[in-house]
Design a protein around this motif. Structure first.
Motif, PDB file in Angstrom:
ATOM      1  N   UNK A  41      48.212  40.424  29.217  1.00  0.00           N
ATOM      2  CA  UNK A  41      49.563  40.250  28.569  1.00  0.00           C
ATOM      3  C   UNK A  41      49.697  38.863  28.064  1.00  0.00           C
ATOM      4  N   UNK A  42      49.499  37.879  29.032  1.00  0.00           N
ATOM      5  CA  UNK A  42      50.063  36.464  28.666  1.00  0.00           C
ATOM      6  C   UNK A  42      48.910  35.806  27.558  1.00  0.00           C
ATOM      7  N   UNK A  83      32.905  43.302  27.685  1.00  0.00           N
ATOM      8  CA  UNK A  83      32.623  44.246  28.314  1.00  0.00           C
ATOM      9  C   UNK A  83      32.459  44.165  29.719  1.00  0.00           C
ATOM     10  N   UNK A  84      32.151  43.230  30.180  1.00  0.00           N
ATOM     11  CA  UNK A  84      31.814  42.956  31.824  1.00  0.00           C
ATOM     12  C   UNK A  84      33.087  42.906  32.392  1.00  0.00           C
ATOM     13  N   UNK A  85      34.108  42.341  31.801  1.00  0.00           N
ATOM     14  CA  UNK A  85      35.465  42.364  32.447  1.00  0.00           C
ATOM     15  C   UNK A  85      36.117  43.787  32.455  1.00  0.00           C
ATOM     16  N   UNK A  86      35.918  44.490  31.234  1.00  0.00           N
ATOM     17  CA  UNK A  86      36.404  45.717  31.103  1.00  0.00           C
ATOM     18  C   UNK A  86      35.636  46.663  32.450  1.00  0.00           C
ATOM     19  N   UNK A  92      45.805  43.676  39.171  1.00  0.00           N
ATOM     20  CA  UNK A  92      46.872  42.902  38.544  1.00  0.00           C
ATOM     21  C   UNK A  92      46.587  41.587  37.664  1.00  0.00           C
ATOM     22  N   UNK A  93      45.491  40.898  38.169  1.00  0.00           N
ATOM     23  CA  UNK A  93      45.063  39.737  37.606  1.00  0.00           C
ATOM     24  C   UNK A  93      44.661  40.154  36.008  1.00  0.00           C
ATOM     25  N   UNK A  94      43.832  41.021  35.950  1.00  0.00           N
ATOM     26  CA  UNK A  94      43.651  41.576  34.497  1.00  0.00           C
ATOM     27  C   UNK A  94      44.759  41.762  33.784  1.00  0.00           C
ATOM     28  N   UNK A  95      45.569  42.771  34.160  1.00  0.00           N
ATOM     29  CA  UNK A  95      46.513  43.217  33.214  1.00  0.00           C
ATOM     30  C   UNK A  95      47.581  41.712  32.823  1.00  0.00           C
ATOM     31  N   UNK A 113      44.180  32.758  35.256  1.00  0.00           N
ATOM     32  CA  UNK A 113      43.137  33.926  35.706  1.00  0.00           C
ATOM     33  C   UNK A 113      41.827  33.294  36.737  1.00  0.00           C
ATOM     34  N   UNK A 114      41.425  32.278  35.950  1.00  0.00           N
ATOM     35  CA  UNK A 114      40.538  31.665  36.993  1.00  0.00           C
ATOM     36  C   UNK A 114      40.805  31.149  38.296  1.00  0.00           C
ATOM     37  N   UNK A 115      42.058  30.764  38.401  1.00  0.00           N
ATOM     38  CA  UNK A 115      42.528  30.430  39.861  1.00  0.00           C
ATOM     39  C   UNK A 115      42.490  31.825  40.535  1.00  0.00           C
ATOM     40  N   UNK A 116      43.253  32.710  40.044  1.00  0.00           N
ATOM     41  CA  UNK A 116      43.152  34.019  40.919  1.00  0.00           C
ATOM     42  C   UNK A 116      41.822  34.633  41.255  1.00  0.00           C
ATOM     43  N   UNK A 117      40.858  34.533  40.060  1.00  0.00           N
ATOM     44  CA  UNK A 117      39.446  34.948  40.457  1.00  0.00           C
ATOM     45  C   UNK A 117      38.933  34.141  41.758  1.00  0.00           C
ATOM     46  N   UNK A 118      39.185  32.691  41.697  1.00  0.00           N
ATOM     47  CA  UNK A 118      38.454  31.983  42.733  1.00  0.00           C
ATOM     48  C   UNK A 118      39.201  32.165  44.146  1.00  0.00           C
TER      49      UNK A 118
END
Length: 121
Positions: free
Chosen positions: A75-76, A38-41, A68-71, A100-105
């Protein structure tokens, strides 16, 4: 006699703080392995809601980066979940989570340095 009240320039949370909150919520949802999904949403909803307020600023690129990272990550992960029956889905799922972790960081570090996230990779 009475002066008109001028609207305050800084009502509520600043866009910088809000962007940190969005990154934090997204990371919390990912770290909790879906238990706090729910936190991600909430992070994505907040990014969509505040994207228009941030238009023309540095923070607009961060909101777009997070969305973009979320979607793409979703998908993947869905495709990986469907591919688990041929056992390659576990590997592609792991790669998607690492991405995803890389993109967040990368995005969060760019925010801390006061820059927009760079789109390479």
């Amino acid at each position: 006699m009475s002066d008109a009240l001028q609207p305050e320039e800084n009502n509520g949370v600043s866009l910088r703080t809000l962007t940190h909150i969005v990154y934090g919520l997204f990371a919390l949802g990912l770290i909790s392995a879906g238990f706090l999904g729910v936190a991600s949403i909430a992070a994505i909803v907040l990014a969509y809601l505040k994207r228009s307020d941030a238009a023309g600023t540095l923070y607009a690129s961060h909101f777009d980066w997070i969305i973009r990272t979320f979607w793409w990550g979703l998908l993947w992960l869905v495709l990986s979940a469907m591919a688990t029956w041929i056992f390659i889905g576990w590997l592609t799922g792991l790669v998607a989570i690492v991405w995803v972790v890389y993109r967040i960081a990368k995005g969060w570090l760019a925010l801390l340095s006061g820059a927009a996230p760079s789109p390479e990779l």
